[in-house]
Design an enzyme around this catalytic site. Structure first.
Site, PDB file in Angstrom:
ATOM      1  CG  MET A  30      -1.900  -1.203   1.143  1.00 10.21           C
ATOM      2  SD  MET A  30      -3.421  -0.958   2.066  1.00 10.21           S
ATOM      3  CE  MET A  30      -2.804  -0.799   3.710  1.00 10.21           C
ATOM      4  CG  HIS A  37       7.256  -2.088   1.975  1.00  5.92           C
ATOM      5  ND1 HIS A  37       7.039  -0.987   2.774  1.00  5.92           N
ATOM      6  CD2 HIS A  37       6.072  -2.747   1.916  1.00  5.92           C
ATOM      7  CE1 HIS A  37       5.769  -0.974   3.164  1.00  5.92           C
ATOM      8  NE2 HIS A  37       5.172  -2.035   2.678  1.00  5.92           N
TER       9      HIS A  37
HETATM   10  O1  PAF Z   1      -0.068  -5.791   3.828  1.00  9.35           O
HETATM   11  C1  PAF Z   1      -0.475  -4.862   3.074  1.00  9.35           C
HETATM   12  O2  PAF Z   1       0.218  -3.878   2.821  1.00  9.35           O
HETATM   13  C2  PAF Z   1      -1.874  -4.955   2.461  1.00  9.35           C
HETATM   14  O3  PAF Z   1      -2.759  -5.581   3.335  1.00  9.35           O
HETATM   15  C3  PAF Z   1      -1.876  -5.661   1.086  1.00  9.35           C
HETATM   16  C4  PAF Z   1      -1.445  -7.104   1.192  1.00  9.35           C
HETATM   17  C5  PAF Z   1      -0.979  -4.908   0.126  1.00  9.35           C
HETATM   18  C6  PAF Z   1      -3.297  -5.647   0.504  1.00  9.35           C
HETATM   19  O4  PAF Z   1      -3.771  -4.350   0.333  1.00  9.35           O
END
Ligand code: PAF
Length: 291
Positions: A30, A37
């Site tokens: 998101m 990330h």
């Molecule tokens: O973990 C996240 O950032 C969100 O829940 C995801 C998996 C991208 C779904 O919107």
């Protein structure tokens, strides 16, 4: 690096990669990308030939409109992070492309995974997550997708969904990345004010105290949860959403903890909700514990 906003563009690119025999690794996000990330993207690079990252703040997984509004957005920086990490394609769909007027199809995993922790405190959250993840899988057509272990209930639900729907996507779980003081990385951390950021270290510290009590022989779940709660609730502007001992075998809350159990917690620091967990009896967290 390619950037696609349209579903058809992303799908055509993915199809061309697959026709060229490339294995596609996918990291759904998101945005508000951080070192956690980055570690998922690095893992994706080692698992496939090409890496796709999606950036989409999914409205269907927010039960609280203020939380959705406050979710950090930093598209330019995210783009640079992806570029610097060697991502091949970034998929940034609009809300209208993903959930146009008239949209009315949802994916929901039912059963024990939906009966505790975040499923109870955020009704509808995992329905929104499953819907967007399955939709992203249909568009990106990855061979594998990488999820962080911090959101353990989320990844267990997604594994269940993929298995039940026979989706041809391998789900890979990557370890939680922590700050030096033990706080688990999360896009929400940047919303913490200085005082809350300092206090938030009580989450990994409380988890580790409970873990130490478990290792010393304590099996009463209430006492383990209290060890955690006492640690975080000593600060002002802190609200405990939940602290529960859950057996990973069947994902049920249990009164007597065992070594298949996690202590999972969600805590609000001045309105910012953080989640974390520890495997009881598992490795210690990197936190300073004072005697
Ligand atoms: O973990 C996240 O950032 C969100 O829940 C995801 C998996 C991208 C779904 O919107």
């Amino acid at each position: 690096m390619e950037q696609f906003e349209q579903i058809d563009e992303q799908r055509s690119w993915s199809l061309a990669q697959r026709q060229a025999g490339k294995r596609i690794s996918f990291v759904p996000t998101m945005g508000a990308l951080h070192a956690g990330h980055a570690s998922l993207i690095e893992r994706a690079k080692s698992e496939g030939d090409v890496v796709v990252v999606s950036i989409f703040v999914n409205p269907t997984q927010f039960d609280n409109p203020d939380d959705l509004e406050a979710y950090p957005k930093q598209m330019e920086r995210d783009w640079e992070v992806c570029q610097s990490l060697g991502v091949d394609a970034v998929f940034v769909p609009t809300k209208e492309a993903m959930f146009p007027n008239g949209y009315c199809t949802f994916v929901e995993v039912v059963g024990p995974l939906q009966e505790s922790l975040c499923a109870v405190s955020r009704p509808g959250h995992f329905r929104g997550v499953c819907t967007v993840v399955q939709k992203l899988f249909n568009i990106v057509q990855p061979d594998c997708a990488i999820f962080g272990q911090k959101d353990l209930q989320q990844v267990l639900i997604i594994q269940r969904m993929v298995s039940d729907l026979s989706s041809p996507v391998e789900i890979i779980v990557a370890p939680t990345i922590r700050e030096d003081d033990g706080l688990a990385l999360s896009s929400r951390n940047q919303r913490l004010d200085d005082e809350s950021r300092a206090n938030a270290v009580s989450v990994p510290r409380g988890l580790e105290l409970a873990n130490q009590a478990f290792k010393a022989g304590e099996r009463n779940s209430n006492k383990l949860m209290t060890a955690f709660a006492n640690e975080v609730l000593m600060y002002e502007n802190v609200d405990l959403d939940y602290a529960d001992v859950v057996d990973l075998d069947g994902f049920v809350e249990c009164e007597e903890a065992n070594d298949h159990c996690i202590l999972a917690v969600a805590v609000f620091f001045n309105g910012v909700r953080l989640i974390d967990h520890i495997h009881l009896g598992g490795p210690s967290l990197p936190v300073a514990i004072e005697d």
